[in-house]
Write a protein that holds these residues in place. Structure first.
Motif, mmCIF file in Angstrom:
data_model
loop_
_atom_site.group_PDB
_atom_site.id
_atom_site.type_symbol
_atom_site.label_atom_id
_atom_site.label_comp_id
_atom_site.label_asym_id
_atom_site.label_seq_id
_atom_site.Cartn_x
_atom_site.Cartn_y
_atom_site.Cartn_z
ATOM 1 N N ALA A 159 0.834 -1.209 0.000
ATOM 2 C CA ALA A 159 0.000 0.000 0.000
ATOM 3 C C ALA A 159 0.866 1.254 0.000
ATOM 4 C CB ALA A 159 -0.926 -0.004 1.213
ATOM 5 N N LEU A 160 1.923 1.250 0.785
ATOM 6 C CA LEU A 160 2.797 2.426 0.826
ATOM 7 C C LEU A 160 3.518 2.629 -0.506
ATOM 8 C CD1 LEU A 160 4.217 2.217 4.455
ATOM 9 C CD2 LEU A 160 2.425 3.733 3.573
ATOM 10 N N VAL A 161 3.888 1.548 -1.158
ATOM 11 C CA VAL A 161 4.499 1.663 -2.490
ATOM 12 C C VAL A 161 3.497 2.302 -3.455
ATOM 13 C CG1 VAL A 161 5.283 0.324 -4.502
ATOM 14 C CG2 VAL A 161 6.205 -0.176 -2.234
ATOM 15 N N ARG A 162 2.246 1.841 -3.404
ATOM 16 C CA ARG A 162 1.208 2.412 -4.277
ATOM 17 C C ARG A 162 1.025 3.905 -3.999
ATOM 18 N NH1 ARG A 162 -3.960 -1.599 -4.220
ATOM 19 N NH2 ARG A 162 -4.145 -1.463 -6.475
ATOM 20 N N LEU A 163 0.962 4.251 -2.705
ATOM 21 C CA LEU A 163 0.773 5.658 -2.348
ATOM 22 C C LEU A 163 1.960 6.499 -2.810
ATOM 23 C CD1 LEU A 163 -0.763 5.392 1.228
ATOM 24 C CD2 LEU A 163 -1.894 6.217 -0.840
#
Length: 178
Positions: A159-163
């Motif tokens: 999720a943090l990579v996506r954000l």
């Protein structure tokens, strides 16, 4: 919080319960809204939590501050709501913000950060909010989601990579959220 307020609520005093609601409904609502992204669902969580408080306040032992105990009820109710509804969230940022029904316009950075967060899949959004914004550990998340710690670590990492990919160089961060 006045110590006698909790004692009155434990004895079934409805005015004390109303005061607990006045003091704690907004934080419960905000937590649920961040995770669920649906104003009506967050309102349902608030209602469910305070119905639980009515029935369970006598069992509150005071081992943790009342606010933390209530927060745990809110997180559990929010996760239950997430499981029950299997939320499908639209990806149009303006539609998402409109669905939240914010009382006034959010500052631009807050609106952008919130829209990005709401674009995540529901479970990923829940893990990000609970870990990064609410401070839950991976061990706590594992128990809440009935998974392993590596499950929440993996979900959070992706999720943090996506954000980060979506944030680019705009300088918007999760700390901008209301």
């Amino acid at each position: 919080m006045p110590p006698d307020l909790l004692a009155q609520a434990r004895r079934g005093d409805m005015q004390a319960h109303a005061e607990l609601y006045r003091r704690f409904a907004a934080p419960v609502f905000n937590l649920a809204l961040r995770v669920l992204g649906e104003r009506a669902a967050a309102e349902d969580v608030v209602q469910e939590v305070f119905v639980r408080v009515l029935g369970q306040v006598r069992r509150y032992r005071g081992e943790a501050p009342f606010g933390l105990w209530l927060r745990r009820l809110a997180v559990n109710a929010t996760i239950d709501q997430l499981r029950a509804r299997r939320f499908l969230v639209a990806t149009d940022a303006d539609a998402l913000l409109a669905r939240l029904g914010a009382p006034g316009p959010l500052p631009e950075q807050q609106a952008e950060a919130l829209a990005l967060l709401l674009r995540l899949p529901p479970r990923a959004r829940a893990v990000v909010v609970l870990h990064e914004l609410e401070g839950y550990t991976h061990a706590e998340l594992a128990r809440m989601f009935e998974q392993t710690e590596s499950y929440s670590k993996s979900i959070l990492s992706r999720a943090l990579v996506r954000l980060r990919r979506r944030l680019g160089r705009d300088g918007i961060g999760l700390e901008s959220l209301p």
